[in-house]
Design a protein around this motif. Structure first.
Motif, PDB file in Angstrom:
ATOM      1  N   HIS A  29       0.836  -1.208   0.000  1.00  0.00           N
ATOM      2  CA  HIS A  29       0.000   0.000   0.000  1.00  0.00           C
ATOM      3  C   HIS A  29       0.865   1.251   0.000  1.00  0.00           C
ATOM      4  O   HIS A  29       0.504   2.262  -0.601  1.00  0.00           O
ATOM      5  CB  HIS A  29      -0.935  -0.009   1.214  1.00  0.00           C
ATOM      6  CG  HIS A  29      -2.050  -0.997   1.078  1.00  0.00           C
ATOM      7  ND1 HIS A  29      -3.113  -0.783   0.252  1.00  0.00           N
ATOM      8  CD2 HIS A  29      -2.243  -2.212   1.617  1.00  0.00           C
ATOM      9  CE1 HIS A  29      -3.939  -1.825   0.309  1.00  0.00           C
ATOM     10  NE2 HIS A  29      -3.412  -2.716   1.126  1.00  0.00           N
ATOM     11  N   PHE A  30       2.005   1.152   0.691  1.00  0.00           N
ATOM     12  CA  PHE A  30       2.911   2.308   0.757  1.00  0.00           C
ATOM     13  C   PHE A  30       3.388   2.708  -0.646  1.00  0.00           C
ATOM     14  O   PHE A  30       3.280   3.864  -1.044  1.00  0.00           O
ATOM     15  CB  PHE A  30       4.093   1.958   1.669  1.00  0.00           C
ATOM     16  CG  PHE A  30       5.140   3.033   1.789  1.00  0.00           C
ATOM     17  CD1 PHE A  30       4.798   4.375   1.776  1.00  0.00           C
ATOM     18  CD2 PHE A  30       6.480   2.696   1.947  1.00  0.00           C
ATOM     19  CE1 PHE A  30       5.762   5.369   1.903  1.00  0.00           C
ATOM     20  CE2 PHE A  30       7.451   3.679   2.069  1.00  0.00           C
ATOM     21  CZ  PHE A  30       7.091   5.010   2.043  1.00  0.00           C
ATOM     22  N   VAL A  31       3.898   1.753  -1.413  1.00  0.00           N
ATOM     23  CA  VAL A  31       4.441   2.144  -2.725  1.00  0.00           C
ATOM     24  C   VAL A  31       3.323   2.571  -3.682  1.00  0.00           C
ATOM     25  O   VAL A  31       3.546   3.383  -4.575  1.00  0.00           O
ATOM     26  CB  VAL A  31       5.319   1.048  -3.390  1.00  0.00           C
ATOM     27  CG1 VAL A  31       6.500   0.700  -2.512  1.00  0.00           C
ATOM     28  CG2 VAL A  31       4.522  -0.179  -3.754  1.00  0.00           C
ATOM     29  N   LEU A  32       2.117   2.020  -3.474  1.00  0.00           N
ATOM     30  CA  LEU A  32       1.022   2.394  -4.372  1.00  0.00           C
ATOM     31  C   LEU A  32       0.555   3.825  -4.146  1.00  0.00           C
ATOM     32  O   LEU A  32       0.062   4.477  -5.059  1.00  0.00           O
ATOM     33  CB  LEU A  32      -0.160   1.427  -4.195  1.00  0.00           C
ATOM     34  CG  LEU A  32       0.029   0.045  -4.811  1.00  0.00           C
ATOM     35  CD1 LEU A  32      -1.097  -0.894  -4.389  1.00  0.00           C
ATOM     36  CD2 LEU A  32       0.098   0.131  -6.338  1.00  0.00           C
ATOM     37  N   SER A  33       0.722   4.302  -2.913  1.00  0.00           N
ATOM     38  CA  SER A  33       0.194   5.646  -2.633  1.00  0.00           C
ATOM     39  C   SER A  33       1.276   6.638  -2.226  1.00  0.00           C
ATOM     40  O   SER A  33       0.977   7.774  -1.912  1.00  0.00           O
ATOM     41  CB  SER A  33      -0.870   5.564  -1.542  1.00  0.00           C
ATOM     42  OG  SER A  33      -0.308   4.965  -0.392  1.00  0.00           O
ATOM     43  N   ALA A  34       2.537   6.232  -2.256  1.00  0.00           N
ATOM     44  CA  ALA A  34       3.623   7.121  -1.813  1.00  0.00           C
ATOM     45  C   ALA A  34       3.685   8.374  -2.679  1.00  0.00           C
ATOM     46  O   ALA A  34       3.455   8.324  -3.878  1.00  0.00           O
ATOM     47  CB  ALA A  34       4.958   6.385  -1.875  1.00  0.00           C
ATOM     48  N   ASN A  49       2.375 -10.588   5.648  1.00  0.00           N
ATOM     49  CA  ASN A  49       2.099  -9.369   6.404  1.00  0.00           C
ATOM     50  C   ASN A  49       0.936  -9.651   7.335  1.00  0.00           C
ATOM     51  O   ASN A  49       0.346 -10.741   7.271  1.00  0.00           O
ATOM     52  CB  ASN A  49       1.807  -8.185   5.455  1.00  0.00           C
ATOM     53  CG  ASN A  49       0.641  -8.474   4.527  1.00  0.00           C
ATOM     54  OD1 ASN A  49      -0.413  -8.945   4.956  1.00  0.00           O
ATOM     55  ND2 ASN A  49       0.830  -8.218   3.232  1.00  0.00           N
ATOM     56  N   ALA A  50       0.612  -8.698   8.188  1.00  0.00           N
ATOM     57  CA  ALA A  50      -0.412  -8.944   9.213  1.00  0.00           C
ATOM     58  C   ALA A  50      -1.783  -8.421   8.816  1.00  0.00           C
ATOM     59  O   ALA A  50      -2.787  -8.779   9.433  1.00  0.00           O
ATOM     60  CB  ALA A  50       0.016  -8.301  10.526  1.00  0.00           C
ATOM     61  N   THR A  51      -1.819  -7.548   7.791  1.00  0.00           N
ATOM     62  CA  THR A  51      -3.094  -6.889   7.497  1.00  0.00           C
ATOM     63  C   THR A  51      -3.670  -7.275   6.139  1.00  0.00           C
ATOM     64  O   THR A  51      -4.644  -6.673   5.698  1.00  0.00           O
ATOM     65  CB  THR A  51      -2.932  -5.349   7.556  1.00  0.00           C
ATOM     66  OG1 THR A  51      -1.888  -4.958   6.655  1.00  0.00           O
ATOM     67  CG2 THR A  51      -2.587  -4.888   8.962  1.00  0.00           C
ATOM     68  N   ALA A  52      -3.080  -8.272   5.486  1.00  0.00           N
ATOM     69  CA  ALA A  52      -3.582  -8.756   4.195  1.00  0.00           C
ATOM     70  C   ALA A  52      -3.729  -7.614   3.188  1.00  0.00           C
ATOM     71  O   ALA A  52      -4.825  -7.235   2.786  1.00  0.00           O
ATOM     72  CB  ALA A  52      -4.908  -9.495   4.381  1.00  0.00           C
ATOM     73  N   GLN A  53      -2.586  -7.056   2.789  1.00  0.00           N
ATOM     74  CA  GLN A  53      -2.606  -5.854   1.951  1.00  0.00           C
ATOM     75  C   GLN A  53      -3.172  -6.104   0.554  1.00  0.00           C
ATOM     76  O   GLN A  53      -3.852  -5.249  -0.006  1.00  0.00           O
ATOM     77  CB  GLN A  53      -1.201  -5.256   1.879  1.00  0.00           C
ATOM     78  CG  GLN A  53      -0.716  -4.807   3.257  1.00  0.00           C
ATOM     79  CD  GLN A  53       0.453  -3.842   3.197  1.00  0.00           C
ATOM     80  OE1 GLN A  53       0.819  -3.330   2.151  1.00  0.00           O
ATOM     81  NE2 GLN A  53       1.042  -3.579   4.344  1.00  0.00           N
ATOM     82  N   LEU A  54      -2.881  -7.259  -0.005  1.00  0.00           N
ATOM     83  CA  LEU A  54      -3.454  -7.555  -1.329  1.00  0.00           C
ATOM     84  C   LEU A  54      -4.974  -7.686  -1.219  1.00  0.00           C
ATOM     85  O   LEU A  54      -5.711  -7.167  -2.066  1.00  0.00           O
ATOM     86  CB  LEU A  54      -2.836  -8.841  -1.906  1.00  0.00           C
ATOM     87  CG  LEU A  54      -3.447  -9.360  -3.213  1.00  0.00           C
ATOM     88  CD1 LEU A  54      -3.430  -8.302  -4.310  1.00  0.00           C
ATOM     89  CD2 LEU A  54      -2.718 -10.624  -3.683  1.00  0.00           C
TER      90      LEU A  54
END
Lengths: 550, 284
Positions: free
Chosen positions: A300-305, A508-513
């Motif tokens: 999510h970080f790279v998608l919205s950075a 990861n812990a929050t299931a980003q995909l």
């Protein structure tokens, strides 16, 4: 299936990584596909380092929990790992330092007798191991000659001594297959970028991306690269954008923390339409986190950075062939669309070693950007149908090239005029639409396993290796999105056809995909998440998948 | 190309009386002059940060890179490394180069990379309407420090000298002819050059009268002598009452970073595919 898993362990400074690569290349020379996972803590000397080398008849990129051999330089290696061993006798160890079952060799004594250095204990162990698996000494000799340059004769002598003093334990037959090169994912990223015409690489060291910098710095002369290590990641990306302005194909590499520092300039690359490739090799965060261990926590970080809205290309390769193919594609796409591209890797892919088949990785050459034809007045930001403005680079007698981080007119002069702002904004965003169309011809979503299965494992990045093997064992389908921006929605929907149950597998812990596809109304039925810094082993994942499908 | 032709259609939005006009006019004159000396204008690239100073690149019809606050220096360095044939001139403000991006100046000086940095040092943030900067005197009452700052300013030239810069000068926006001379010398210097310009912000920190009384031109100064340069640079610390020297403090010939990069290039086989195959063959 013929395969073998070997664990070699010792302290940091014992040369475990290099010994692991040598073992992997030994198996590769026997015609096997190999994969190596390297596990080490964040320190320079001491601690416990180990490399897990797995060789198989089939292409692999994951390791097993169960191991066939342990090669031990210290007691910890035996104590920590012997429970995973099939046969407690399959331990080759230093009997001067370790209490263990299996085959002990007095390494300190041999080193002393031969006047060698402690790091050369590895050569004795390699020899003993080669004998234990029943391969000809000549094969080992060839691999050592190719991989060891320092004090080669002494190392050969030590390995021959190890070979003679050991006995065969569990044999491994050589396959009549071609031997593939064994490289780390980071080296392959470097080669993929080079194949698209990389001219400069700028980076500040940060695990697990630093080996890209080391590899390209050492290869700089052979590929006419300018490799620079500036004062900070901020310096890195700004310097790289200077290269980009001049028309030089450039990439930078970092991990999450370094990428944080780059985001202000990432946004400038979007506004100023400067091509740039950024490799972000993920490690476990937040903050310093677990620096030498793996994670998939920055999707999510790279998608919205970066502030503001601008198109970007984001891709997450899952193995070495994809690393090569997509780093080539990312550099070409950056230049074609004048946008930043982000290649998302992780510790497992970046620092792991893989058999690399360049031929099967797909066509990879340099594609030219849209260039100005030296006609009329030059406008750096000419508003075209595709949104792509022809490029010119200084010095050009007929053109002044003005790039700007402010909103600007077609010439690159700052503007705050509402009549000019919207068309320029739309011009930039329009490029994403054309990129999305072009991506249809790429394998932006991959499918493996039983393609007719109603249960699918959904994964991304380096998890594909474990997922494919588990899916093949259980008769399931695997769906791996590779491109994340612009998201290949259509291909993804196609891949989901006939699937009734989605099991999301992520490090990861929050299931980003899962969070990402929720935007499209798709919700995984089950989530298998691991966030202890370690990748899934095949057995571990299989057990967890079985639990949710039974 | 004449100085007039170097103008653009952009409307100048600096305040009347702004010290930036003197810099703009001097730079245009110098750009014409270096063309007469044989450097084509297309070989010049201007880089700016963000702030009032940065608008200068909109006002000059030449190659330019309008970058972000604090980051003109690394952009200029990247352009120079990518194109050693280019003359790269960076413009930055004092908040910009001495504050947000100070580390880049230190490293550019350390590398002695052949770029010129022109610092519009008005000792106040103008575009954000009047806060103190790294070179504001102690006690400066700005909008973020209504009771006065609690810290002494840095002496940027002293910092740059210590960092390895090989050309250091100070100019003043009331000295057009001297500015031209200094700019030209700085641009022609092979190595890292920095010109600190006392560029007056008439709106938020009008120091014309203060400077006019204190500035003097450096004469009979030997700029090749490090110790003498350091002494002269330390004469005024940007806070205490002292005479303020203008001119070239330091100039030294030294190998440049970009120069070393070019010489590192060898005659090599540039068949990329063959070279990739070689790397792969070595990895088996």
């Amino acid at each position: 299936m013929r395969e073998i898993s070997v664990l070699i362990g010792g302290k940091a400074g014992d040369g475990i990584n290099q010994a692991g690569i040598l073992l992997a290349r030994l198996f590769s020379n026997m015609g096997y596909f190999v994969y190596m996972y390297f596990d080490y803590p964040s320190l320079i000397r001491g601690g416990h380092n180990f490399a897990l080398i797995r060789a198989s008849e089939k292409k692999i990129s994951a390791h097993r929990l169960r191991i066939d051999y342990i090669i031990a330089i210290n007691q910890d290696t035996v104590d920590f790992h012997k429970s995973k061993l099939r046969d407690q006798n399959n331990i080759i160890y230093d009997s001067d330092a370790i209490n263990s079952s299996g085959q002990g060799l007095p390494l300190s004594k041999i080193i002393k007798e031969e006047g060698a250095k402690p790091i050369m204990r590895n050569s004795i162990l390699m020899g003993a191991f080669a004998r234990a698996i029943g391969i000809d000494y000549e094969l080992l000799e060839g691999v050592i000659k190719k991989n060891i340059s320092k004090e080669l004769n002494l190392n050969l002598k030590l390995s021959a001594r190890g070979y003679k003093s050991a006995k065969e334990l569990l044999g491994l037959t050589a396959l009549k297959k071609k031997s593939l090169p064994v490289l780390t994912g980071n080296e392959v990223f470097g080669l993929g970028l080079i194949s698209a015409g990389l001219e400069a690489y700028v980076a500040y060291p940060m695990t697990p991306s630093s080996n890209i910098l080391h590899f390209l710095a050492s290869a700089a002369d052979n590929f006419n690269l300018k490799v620079v290590h500036p004062e900070s990641e901020i310096g890195v990306i700004l310097m790289a954008l200077g290269f980009s302005y001049k028309g030089r194909r450039v990439a930078v590499g970092t991990s999450g923390g370094g990428f944080c520092l780059m985001t202000e300039a990432l946004s400038m690359a979007g506004m100023a339409e400067l091509p740039l490739v950024i490799i972000v090799a993920q490690r476990a965060g937040p903050s310093t986190g677990i620096p030498t261990y793996t994670a998939q926590c920055d999707l999510h970080f790279v998608l919205s950075a970066g502030h503001g809205e601008f198109p970007r290309f984001v891709v997450a390769p899952g193995d070495s062939e994809e690393a090569y193919y997509w780093s080539n594609a990312a550099l070409n796409i950056s230049w074609k669309y004048q946008i930043p591209s982000i290649i998302l890797s992780d510790k497992v892919l970046s620092e792991g070693a893989f058999s690399f088949d360049r031929e099967s990785s797909g066509n990879s050459s340099r594609e030219e950007a849209v260039l100005w034809k030296n006609e009329g007045a030059y406008k750096r930001y000419l508003n075209t149908d595709s949104g792509i403005s022809p490029l010119a680079f200084a010095p050009n007698r007929g053109a002044f090239i003005k790039v700007n981080s402010y909103e600007h007119d077609e010439y690159g002069i700052t503007t705050e005029d509402p009549k000019e702002i919207m068309p320029m904004y739309e011009k930039r965003l329009r490029k994403e639409k054309y990129l999305a169309q072009e991506l249809i011809k790429y394998d932006a979503v991959k499918v493996y396993g039983n393609k007719k299965a109603e249960i699918a494992l959904l994964c991304w990045g380096s998890n594909k290796g474990a997922c494919i093997e588990v899916a093949e064992s259980l008769g399931l389908k695997v769906i791996q999105p590779v491109v994340f921006s612009p998201f290949p929605r259509e291909s993804f929907s196609d891949a989901l056809k006939g699937v009734k149950k989605i099991i999301d597998v992520e490090n990861n812990a929050t299931a980003q995909l899962a969070g990402l596809i929720a935007k499209f109304g798709i919700f995984p039925d089950e989530k298998i998440l691991k966030y202890d810094g370690r990748p899934f082993t095949i057995e571990e994942l299989e057990e967890k998948v079985k639990a949710v499908i039974s | 190309m004449s100085a007039k032709e170097l103008g653009t259609s952009a409307k100048n939005t600096w305040c009347p009386g702004c010290g930036n006009f003197a810099i703009l006019n001097s730079v245009k004159t110098v750009l014409k002059s270096i063309q007469d000396d044989g450097t084509p204008i297309e070989n010049v690239v201007l880089v700016s940060g963000i702030g009032c100073h940065a608008k200068i690149v909109d006002y000059i019809n030449a190659n330019s890179f309008y970058s972000i606050h604090g980051r003109a220096t690394p952009v200029a360095e990247g352009i120079k490394l990518a194109g050693p044939e280019l003359k790269v001139i960076g413009f930055a403000g004092d908040g910009d180069a001495y504050g947000e991006g100070i580390e880049h100046l230190v490293f550019a000086a350390k590398r002695n990379i052949d770029i010129t940095m022109i610092i519009h040092n008005n000792r106040v943030y103008g575009l954000t309407t009047g806060q103190y900067t790294p070179t504001s005197p102690m006690g400066f009452m700005g909008r973020s420090t209504p009771k006065g700052t609690l810290e002494y300013p840095i002496n940027p030239l002293e910092l740059m000298l210590a960092s390895g810069a090989t050309f250091l000068a100070r100019g003043f926006s009331h000295g057009l002819e001297q500015l031209k001379e200094i700019f030209k010398a700085a641009i022609n210097h092979k190595g890292f050059s920095l010109v600190d310009i006392l560029q007056v912000c008439v709106t938020f920190y009008n120091m014309y009268e203060y400077y006019d009384k204190r500035v003097y031109e450096l004469k009979e100064h030997d700029p090749s002598n490090y110790s003498l340069a350091l002494n002269k640079i330390r004469e005024w610390n940007y806070h205490d009452e002292a005479p303020i020297a203008l001119g070239v403090f330091y100039k030294k010939e030294k190998e440049t970073f970009d120069g070393k990069f070019i010489s590192a290039k060898k005659d090599i086989n540039l068949d990329i595919n063959a070279n990739i195959d070689k790397v792969l063959a070595d990895a088996s």
